[in-house]
Design an enzyme around this catalytic site. Structure first.
Site, short mmCIF file in Angstrom:
data_model
loop_
_atom_site.label_atom_id
_atom_site.label_comp_id
_atom_site.label_asym_id
_atom_site.label_seq_id
_atom_site.Cartn_x
_atom_site.Cartn_y
_atom_site.Cartn_z
N SER A 1 1.16 -1.41 -0.03
CA SER A 1 0.13 0.05 -0.04
C SER A 1 0.94 1.19 0.34
O SER A 1 2.30 1.52 1.08
CB SER A 1 -0.77 0.19 1.26
OG SER A 1 -1.86 -1.46 1.65
N GLU B 1 -1.91 -4.28 14.75
CA GLU B 1 -2.42 -4.68 13.01
C GLU B 1 -3.56 -4.84 13.12
O GLU B 1 -4.17 -4.11 12.26
CB GLU B 1 -1.61 -4.86 12.35
CG GLU B 1 -1.53 -4.82 11.14
CD GLU B 1 -1.20 -5.40 9.58
OE1 GLU B 1 -0.27 -6.10 10.44
OE2 GLU B 1 -1.20 -5.36 8.73
#
Lengths: 358, 384
Positions: free
Chosen positions: B164, B249
């Protein structure tokens, strides 16, 4: 919970583990009474938890009490513990005298009982454990409004009934019977608070049963072998385990948040959210547990049904999910702030629906 | 069963929440940014990241000596929630703030911390997460990008994918194989290197998302030299280091709130229509959100106080259940209210619907697919 609170929970859990088994639940389901179990709870002061000391209470607070109720749900303890303690909690909440004997309650959704010159008339169905208890705490309607009353059940005609789980749910009929205590007229806020507290007690029972169903099911997947290996080794069974464990974790966390909110007097809409969410949890958990247990779980010999049948009964008792849904929807509509996030995270004491006094 | 703590926010924390909210509302009113669904992945705006940096809101929990504020995990949780609830463009600094900083604080050298952390905190230095490779998918142990020892450093060859924002990032924490693959111990021989994405031999190639937007990239390494001082932690310990990050995360509010702007706008529309029936259906969404948030905050509290290994299972659960929830929002919304999803729509709800529908398939994939997470949770539950 503090360490001392953890200790109370440990003691109660040990007591229940030792004294309650499937046979006892079966016996009571056939219409018998479990005197030893009741006496044990009473003698250990558990029925007086969360009652103030000036009223003869044993100390402890609503969080302690709800955790004990949760454990009675986890073990399907066949005694009216939640009913007696909630009846007393209501009496104290409305500034009435608490009582020592077995008690039950009924918060009639319709105006079942009328009160005239201190005499109560009417008929209510689905009263938990009425046949075994002495005192009924209920709502009665006079010309002035709605009151909480306490009345001796020996004056009632009792018709036996049971819920899906075989728990006593009796009908009581009174004709001009003498009430023992009457509260002042209950304000809408107070009525709402009573409904909220009642739902919190139900959530406690349900959380316990959900927790137990999860334990039984996970254990079963370790013991039961098919095609030469324990069934938890199969990925599709694992998916069931994850959804079951997830819903259980959500139920426990929701319950803990509800009790803490009640405890801190910061209650806003936690009970409503939890009750709406429990509807989905119960559906998922009971379906998965039976699917995983397969044929054996559908028999009377197995104990699974003692918990799933309870959940199927309890979810239809008390204030309905649709009433809570309606309440949240109305609250959203009337919420003056313009964002949902602001509403969800609001912490000011002016917005709560419920202010538990005391 | 998991016993997650409950959290009551303090007065100071509630005030902090309001401060952040007020700032964001002001900036929104000024037109500094536009609300967007899934803004933590697709809302990259370096100018906005710098603004956040100036407020001291990147690296909030990190030590002051590196520019942090030494505030609690719960404070950071609140801050993150406020960004996501309003759909603020935080994607540029997101991964450096969430993962790289904590990784360097735990395993990095003092030199690395002093060099990178103050830049990250200012919102001027972005990191990519170099894990996936073509064909590796969820099977990260199959990573085959190699780093060979040479004089003064390592020579990296191979390829990463699905990175990303690599096209905006300055660096990438890259998981590489530093010794030959051992079939019996697949997790051995992996290491983490910080690769300068502007170094010679690095090529970043965009992979367009199904919306046509550019978030993902392929990153190729052709004899890229990485000096020894850019090794994170120990050579060969990359797998364990990577695992330690996962609880952070997986359990955060970004796994629940990616489509929150749509929920919010749904409620506003229903209010404008005085539609009580619709609001009744929406109240189920509110109840689900509340109950998931309890779980997510509980994990944050455990991360604050406890050992991160204890929380890997509930964290996986939050990710699996949370992403399923945020994925369900457009599907529920369209049954409650009529919308015309279009990315360039004028009506907010139509645009949020379009963003949510098109981004939703990724929620249950990125950061660990639901199937892999189910395996983690099931094994954890069985072992209890």
């Amino acid at each position: 919970m503090s360490e001392m609170k953890d200790m109370i929970v440990d003691v109660v859990e040990r007591m229940l583990k030792e004294k309650v088994d499937k046979d006892l639940v079966d016996t009571v389901e056939q219409g018998n009474w479990a005197p030893e179990l009741w006496d044990l709870f009473k003698e250990n002061g558990m029925t007086a938890v969360a009652i103030t000391e000036e009223n003869g209470g044993a100390g402890g607070d609503i969080e302690d009490l709800l955790n004990i109720v949760r454990l009675t749900g986890k073990y399907a303890a066949p005694i009216p513990f939640a009913e007696t303690t909630f009846a007393n909690y209501l009496l104290e909440f409305t500034s009435l005298q608490v009582i020592e004997d077995l008690a039950t309650y009924m918060l009639c959704p319709n105006q079942a009982f009328t009160l005239e010159n201190g005499k109560l008339t009417g008929e209510a169905i689905q009263i938990p454990w009425a046949r075994h208890t002495k005192h009924l705490v209920t709502l009665a309607h006079s010309l002035e409004g709605t009151h909480l009353v306490e009345i001796d059940l020996s004056q009632a005609e009792i018709k036996h009934g049971t819920n899906l789980a075989g728990e006593p749910r009796d009908t009581a009929i009174f004709h001009h019977a003498n009430v023992s205590q009457v509260s002042a007229v209950l304000s809408p806020d107070k009525m709402h608070a009573i409904t909220t507290l009642n739902t919190a007690f139900q959530l406690a029972l349900m959380t316990g049963a959900i927790d137990k169903i999860n334990d039984l099911t996970v254990q079963y997947t370790k013991e039961r072998e098919q095609f030469g290996r324990p069934i938890h080794r199969f990925q599709l069974v694992q998916q069931h385990i994850v959804h079951l464990a997830g819903e259980t974790a959500i139920a426990l966390a929701a319950f803990n948040n509800v009790t803490e909110a009640l405890q801190m007097n910061k209650q806003n809409s936690e009970v409503a959210y939890a009750r709406i969410r429990f509807e989905e949890i119960i559906q998922t958990v009971t379906t998965i547990a039976h699917q995983v247990h397969a044929a054996i779980g559908t028999t009377h010999e197995h104990s699974l049904h003692q918990f799933t049948r309870r959940l199927w009964s309890w979810r239809d008792e008390g204030a309905s999910t649709s009433s809570w849904t309606n309440l949240v929807a109305t609250q959203l509509l009337e919420n003056s702030g313009d964002s949902l996030w602001g509403y969800l995270t609001s912490f000011s004491s002016s917005s709560p629906l419920l202010k538990v006094e005391g | 069963m998991f016993h997650l703590p409950t959290v009551q926010f303090t007065q100071e924390q509630e005030q902090f929440r309001l401060d952040v909210r007020t700032f964001l509302q002001d900036e929104l009113a000024k037109g500094t940014f536009t609300s967007k669904c899934d803004s933590w992945l697709s809302g990259d705006d370096p100018e906005f990241s710098k603004l956040i940096g100036q407020k001291g809101w990147i690296g909030l929990t990190w030590p002051k000596k590196y520019g942090g504020q030494e505030r609690s995990t719960i404070d950071r949780y609140i801050l993150t929630e406020e960004f996501l609830a309003v759909g603020a463009p935080v994607a540029a600094h997101w991964f450096a703030d969430r993962q790289t900083g904590p990784l360097l604080l735990r395993y990095g050298t003092e030199e690395q911390r002093e060099y990178f952390l103050p830049k990250i905190v200012k919102g001027e230095c972005y990191f990519g997460i170099g894990l996936s490779e073509p064909n590796s998918g969820s099977d990260l142990a199959s990573v085959s990008t190699r780093a060979e020892k040479v004089e003064g450093g390592w020579l990296v060859n191979g390829q990463k994918i699905w990175t990303s924002n690599a096209h905006l990032c300055h660096y990438m924490v890259t998981l590489v194989r530093t010794s030959a693959f051992d079939g019996k111990n697949k997790h051995a021989g992996l290491s983490q290197l910080i690769v300068d994405l502007h170094a010679e031999g690095v090529t970043v190639v965009p992979i367009k998302f199904l919306t046509g937007e550019h978030h993902y990239n392929e990153v190729f390494f052709d004899n890229v030299f990485v000096p020894d001082n850019m090794v994170v932690g120990e050579i060969g310990n990359g797998w364990a280091q990577g695992l330690a990050e996962l609880a952070f995360e997986r359990s955060g509010p970004e796994r629940i709130l990616s489509t929150f702007p749509l929920i919010d706008e749904l409620i506003q529309e229903l209010k404008r229509q005085n539609n009580l029936e619709g609001l009744k259906q929406a109240s189920k969404i509110v109840a689900r959100l509340w109950s998931l948030r309890n779980l997510s905050i509980g994990v944050a509290q455990l991360l604050e106080t406890g050992n991160s290994e204890d929380v890997s299972i509930p964290a996986a659960l939050v990710k699996a259940f949370g992403t399923k929830f945020e994925q369900s929002i457009p599907e529920i919304t369209r049954l409650i209210i009529q919308t015309y999803p279009t990315l360039d729509a004028h009506r907010k709800i139509d645009r949020f619907m379009a963003e949510s529908i098109l981004h939703a398939p990724g929620f249950t994939i990125r950061g660990g697919t639901s199937e892999v997470l189910y395996g983690v949770v099931a094994k954890g539950v069985i072992a209890q």
